[in-house]
Design an enzyme around this catalytic site. Structure first.
Site, mmCIF file in Angstrom:
data_model
loop_
_atom_site.group_PDB
_atom_site.id
_atom_site.type_symbol
_atom_site.label_atom_id
_atom_site.label_comp_id
_atom_site.label_asym_id
_atom_site.label_seq_id
_atom_site.Cartn_x
_atom_site.Cartn_y
_atom_site.Cartn_z
ATOM 1 N N HIS A 114 29.614 84.137 125.966
ATOM 2 C CA HIS A 114 30.225 85.239 125.186
ATOM 3 C C HIS A 114 29.195 85.962 124.323
ATOM 4 O O HIS A 114 29.461 87.048 123.817
ATOM 5 C CB HIS A 114 31.328 84.696 124.269
ATOM 6 N N ASP A 151 34.277 79.409 133.905
ATOM 7 C CA ASP A 151 34.957 79.169 132.633
ATOM 8 C C ASP A 151 36.261 79.965 132.623
ATOM 9 O O ASP A 151 36.376 80.990 133.295
ATOM 10 C CB ASP A 151 34.035 79.652 131.503
ATOM 11 N N HIS A 153 37.507 81.667 130.182
ATOM 12 C CA HIS A 153 37.383 82.913 129.416
ATOM 13 C C HIS A 153 36.383 83.832 130.117
ATOM 14 O O HIS A 153 35.433 83.364 130.725
ATOM 15 C CB HIS A 153 36.868 82.642 128.000
ATOM 16 N N ASP A 244 37.218 74.516 130.946
ATOM 17 C CA ASP A 244 38.515 74.859 130.353
ATOM 18 C C ASP A 244 39.410 75.522 131.406
ATOM 19 O O ASP A 244 40.574 75.814 131.151
ATOM 20 C CB ASP A 244 38.350 75.754 129.124
ATOM 21 N N TYR A 284 37.712 71.704 126.781
ATOM 22 C CA TYR A 284 38.133 71.172 125.484
ATOM 23 C C TYR A 284 39.146 70.040 125.574
ATOM 24 O O TYR A 284 39.609 69.554 124.552
ATOM 25 C CB TYR A 284 38.650 72.332 124.604
#
Length: 654
Positions: A114, A151, A153, A244, A284
């Protein structure tokens, strides 16, 4: 305070790697701090100075600086940890590019994808993978790097850094829910394809609902990523490896189980001559994360891939997203030139979103309790699931026999030699079960080596094997019947070359699913149904294998794969090797190769693919012909009801 991006993410993963005895099988590459010059390959000097200044700040000052960024929390040690994450990633790139190791994984935190040129974002201070790509271009002169971001995201930082750069192909799938899910950006949708010279080199695959599973992820690889990756032909593959996107994660809320990451890793190992660096991003749920890390590392080490679980049928929302990505990228990719692609506007998830907006929001306390209950349930599920899918790896990877041609000694060293079956034993076996198939003495004699290897595979004493046979079609017919008698009910059989198929007609035995690739014809035999495609050339290999054979094979989920290679074949040695490599993702990598042609180069290449050597380079990509693409489309349309992994391409009839 951030309560999910915690040090236990690394310690749990490392402990699990030790429990599976994987750590001792890896080469340890020492970490170092990334230098300021390396960080400045991607980030601005202003961003670096702000990060440096946080080392001596008190808590109030740290909170104030953190408040300038979205979802980022500084600690006095953050800067040093982030430099170590960068340095460890670059150490891995050096180890792979120098040939010290074939591939590897960097277990690092904080994550990076990110992070933008001038801003920390979403737990990320420096963009580890983006720095690695720039570093590899500068130090090793690389011109084509593939970044795969699985991922959950969107790695908007990586997208912004490379969106005008045609030397980096960036692929990200991510939970999107029509821009409702963080980072909630318009440019995370499928129509953000890159800018300027980078148009076509940014691939966003948005997931518009939660609960995506193994088949959705595999469909995305078959129908979007792999065809693009083989056409792009990267010199290095970097994975932004966020787990995740796996089951139980409180962020992702997806359903994919750990073994899917073994399959995804296995596919990426067939690119860039095996040069693959996997770098940890998110993840997570500690149990889901640590099991997924172990599945990835086992595959990197060359262990057989566990069978994938769950129904092999992508959901409608996944199909819609895949269709839209293909439509958005059609102007930029040769493999899409003749594919049917049309944008789907009326998405099935739009009405679901409206309903979601009207539901009563639960209190933070309630949702925390629900999440905790869910996390415990997933932990219990995974405990049992991993016991069910993990299997003892056969002590020997690849077997062949001491043959009369004397070519066995020319095969790669790890190939194990098996003693041929005794001739009297063969005669008894043939007269008992295979007399209708075996008419000639020379066939009878060649069965000695073939059955000796096959027996070892069926008894799980070896993983896979390779046999020479003067009559491959007859040998395969015997092998199929022998396997089914042994209790293997789902056998996938692929013929490469000009051979007669001898169907398994013995009473009471299930019909095997057969695919036949030939020089004069490209024939698929599906449950006794025959279709002919004339003159299959090498340039149609990818559209046939990725667009049809792999989706059907994964839908079928065989427990044994038999591949026969005969004369007059249109596929070159490198294509045959890649076919063997790709199909090792099925049936716990149980493959039996029967080769009629005694050409030593072919035997060596197939043996190398079976022992797990990286596949040979393909050379310049040649696009498929319109005629072949159309014929494969007809097949897909015809069979997508039966083999649902085909439903992500061609016309939809769900």
């Amino acid at each position: 305070v951030c309560d999910i991006e915690v040090p236990e993410r690394l310690s749990f993963s490392y402990e699990q790697l030790k429990r599976y005895h994987l750590v001792e099988r890896c080469v340890h590459v020492p970490a170092r701090e990334g230098s300021e010059e390396e960080i400045l390959l991607v980030h601005s000097s202003e961003h670096l100075e702000v990060a440096k200044s946080t080392q001596t700040m008190n808590e109030e000052e740290l909170k104030r600086v953190s408040g300038n960024y979205d979802a980022f929390f500084f600690h006095p040690n953050t800067y040093r940890c982030a430099r170590l994450a960068v340095g460890a990633t670059l150490q891995l790139v050096d180890a792979v590019m120098s040939g010290k190791v074939c591939n590897g994984m960097a277990l690092v935190r904080p994550p990076g994808h990110h992070s933008q040129r001038n801003a920390a974002n979403g737990f990320c201070l420096f963009n580890n993978v983006a720095i690695a790509a720039e570093y590899a271009k500068l130090k090793y002169g690389l011109q084509r790097i593939l970044i795969v971001d699985w991922d959950v995201h969107h790695g908007q930082g990586t997208q912004y850094i490379f969106e005008e750069d045609p030397s980096v192909l960036y692929f990200s799938w991510h939970r999107y829910e029509h821009q409702e899910f963080w980072p909630s950006l318009k440019e995370s949708d499928y129509d953000a394809v890159g800018l300027g010279k980078g148009k076509g080199f940014n691939i966003n695959l948005p997931w518009n609902k939660v609960g995506m599973g193994n088949s959705d992820y595999l469909a995305a690889f078959f129908h979007v990523l792999l065809p693009m990756a083989f056409e792009f032909d990267p010199e290095l593959v970097l994975v932004s490896s966020g787990y995740d996107s796996g089951i139980g994660d409180p962020e992702g809320q997806m359903s994919a189980t750990p073994e899917v990451f073994a399959h995804l890793t296995h596919f990426l190992m067939q690119l860039a001559n095996g040069k693959l660096c996997v770098i940890l991003e998110g993840g997570y749920h500690l149990k889901s994360l640590s099991e997924s890390v172990c599945m990835t590392v086992k595959t990197l080490l060359g262990d057989p891939v566990p069978e994938i679980t769950g129904e092999m049928a992508p959901c409608l929302s996944a199909v819609e997203s895949i269709q839209n990505v293909r439509a958005a990228h059609k102007p930029y990719w040769k493999w899409l030139m003749y594919e049917d692609t049309s944008f789907l506007q009326n998405l099935s998830t739009k009405s679901h979103l409206l309903k979601k907006a009207n539901t009563n929001p639960s209190t933070e306390q309630e949702s925390k309790m629900t999440n905790n209950d869910e996390a415990v349930k997933v932990e219990r599920f995974l405990e049992l699931h991993m016991k069910n899918i993990l299997f003892p790896v056969p002590p020997i990877k690849t077997a062949t026999t001491t043959d009369s041609e004397g070519s066995a000694h020319l095969l790669p060293v790890p190939v194990h030699l098996v003693k041929e079956m005794d001739k009297t034993e063969i005669k008894a076996l043939v007269s008992g079960f295979y007399a209708d198939l075996v008419k000639e003495d020379k066939t009878l004699l060649s069965l000695g080596s073939m059955l000796a290897i096959l027996d070892k595979i069926l008894k799980k004493e070896v993983c896979n094997g390779i046999a020479e046979s003067p009559t491959a079609a007859v040998s395969v017919a015997v092998a199929l019947r022998h396997s089914v008698r042994f209790g293997f009910q789902r056998v996938l059989c692929i013929f490469v070359g000009d051979m007669q198929i001898i169907p398994n007609t013995e009473d009471g035995l299930p019909y095997c699913f057969i695919l036949y690739l030939g020089i004069w014809s490209f024939t698929f035999v599906l449950n006794n149904f025959l279709l002919l495609l004339k003159d299959a050339e090498g340039n149609d290999f990818f559209s046939a294998v990725l667009g049809f054979i792999l989706p059907v094979a994964y839908s079928y989920q065989p427990n044994l794969t038999v591949i026969a290679v005969g004369p007059n074949r249109s596929l070159g040695i490198s294509e045959i090797s890649l076919l063997f490599a790709l199909l090792q993702g099925l049936a716990e990598s149980r493959i039996f190769a029967v080769i009629e042609d005694t050409e030593i180069n072919l035997m060596q290449s197939v043996a190398k693919a079976l022992v797990g050597a990286s596949t040979p380079h393909f050379g310049v990509y040649v696009p498929p012909t319109q005629e072949k693409v159309n014929k494969i489309k007809i097949l897909r349309d015809q069979f997508q009801q039966e083999w649902k992994m085909l439903q992500c391409s061609g016309k939809l009839s769900i």
